[in-house]
Design an enzyme around this catalytic site. Structure first.
Site, mmCIF file in Angstrom:
data_model
loop_
_atom_site.group_PDB
_atom_site.id
_atom_site.type_symbol
_atom_site.label_atom_id
_atom_site.label_comp_id
_atom_site.label_asym_id
_atom_site.label_seq_id
_atom_site.Cartn_x
_atom_site.Cartn_y
_atom_site.Cartn_z
ATOM 1 C CB CYS A 33 -34.977 -29.949 -43.019
ATOM 2 S SG CYS A 33 -33.659 -31.091 -42.888
ATOM 3 C CD GLU A 86 -38.065 -30.456 -44.564
ATOM 4 O OE1 GLU A 86 -37.857 -30.235 -43.361
ATOM 5 O OE2 GLU A 86 -37.782 -29.645 -45.457
#
Length: 230
Positions: A4, A120
């Site tokens: 991410c 994340e």
């Protein structure tokens, strides 16, 4: 899949210097050990294109800080092209020496990315994506292996950018994502990466993380709704 693209670094500039070990020893040391210090803005919500403090070696092989933009823009990018910081904000450590865009940087453009942690997202039972924050605890700095480059075509002169190396997730994080940053867990690992480009073996990283260093916490919109998934 890509790690991410959201991280956090909200420490004050002085704390950054302490964590990096480059604070001024003597008053008479006129030369700052931090290039572009004024570009650093502490933030709970950092995405590619954001300026953050990076540790690298100077021409005398001494550690120094430089504020760089996250998201690698290679030096061979055409002048006048609009830089895309989302294209290369991560580099797979397993293939970094075989991809020319990264391998050409291994000899002299290694750096250490300083962050407090990263986010994340994972879908809950209802399919809604929830952010999780991974860190070594409040106020502790994560040091990650990175590569940087300088593009002469920046609007305000040369633009220095970086990418974060990634590896397979440790067992403790595999439920959240299959990739994670290459974490340099101590000064020896930092010196090895900056000096010889040695990436700590994944087993060693996983063992250290298994020893209970990192914390994962679900973000209950701690900072309001400003941590958004893109």
């Amino acid at each position: 899949s890509k790690m991410c693209g959201r991280t956090r670094f909200a420490l004050a500039a002085q704390q950054v210097e302490q964590a990096a070990g480059v604070q001024q020893q003597q008053q008479q040391q006129q030369q700052s050990r931090w290039v572009d210090r004024d570009r650093y803005r502490p933030s709970y919500n950092i995405s590619p294109g954001h300026w953050t403090p990076i540790l690298r070696l100077d021409e005398h092989n001494m550690p120094m800080l430089q504020t760089m933009k996250w998201g690698l823009v290679p030096s061979f990018t055409k002048h006048g092209e609009k830089p895309d910081h989302y294209r290369m904000f991560n580099a797979r450590s397993e293939t970094v020496d075989s991809k020319p865009v990264f391998s050409r940087l291994l000899s002299s453009r290694r750096c250490v990315v300083l962050l407090e942690g990263f986010y994340e997202w994972k879908a809950d039972a209802g399919g809604k994506k929830q952010p999780y924050y991974v860190s070594f605890g409040e106020g502790n700095v994560m040091k990650m292996a990175g590569l940087y480059d300088v593009w002469a075509g920046g609007e305000e002169g040369p633009l220095t950018t970086y990418t974060i190396l990634t590896t397979d997730s440790s067992q403790r994080l595999s439920w959240l994502h299959d990739r994670m940053p290459v974490i340099l867990s101590d000064d020896t690992a930092v010196a090895a990466w900056l000096g010889t480009g040695k990436i700590p073996p994944v087993q060693q990283q996983q063992q250290q993380q298994h020893d209970g260093d990192e914390q994962q916490q679900q973000e209950k919109n701690q900072q309001g709704d400003d941590v958004k998934h893109e």
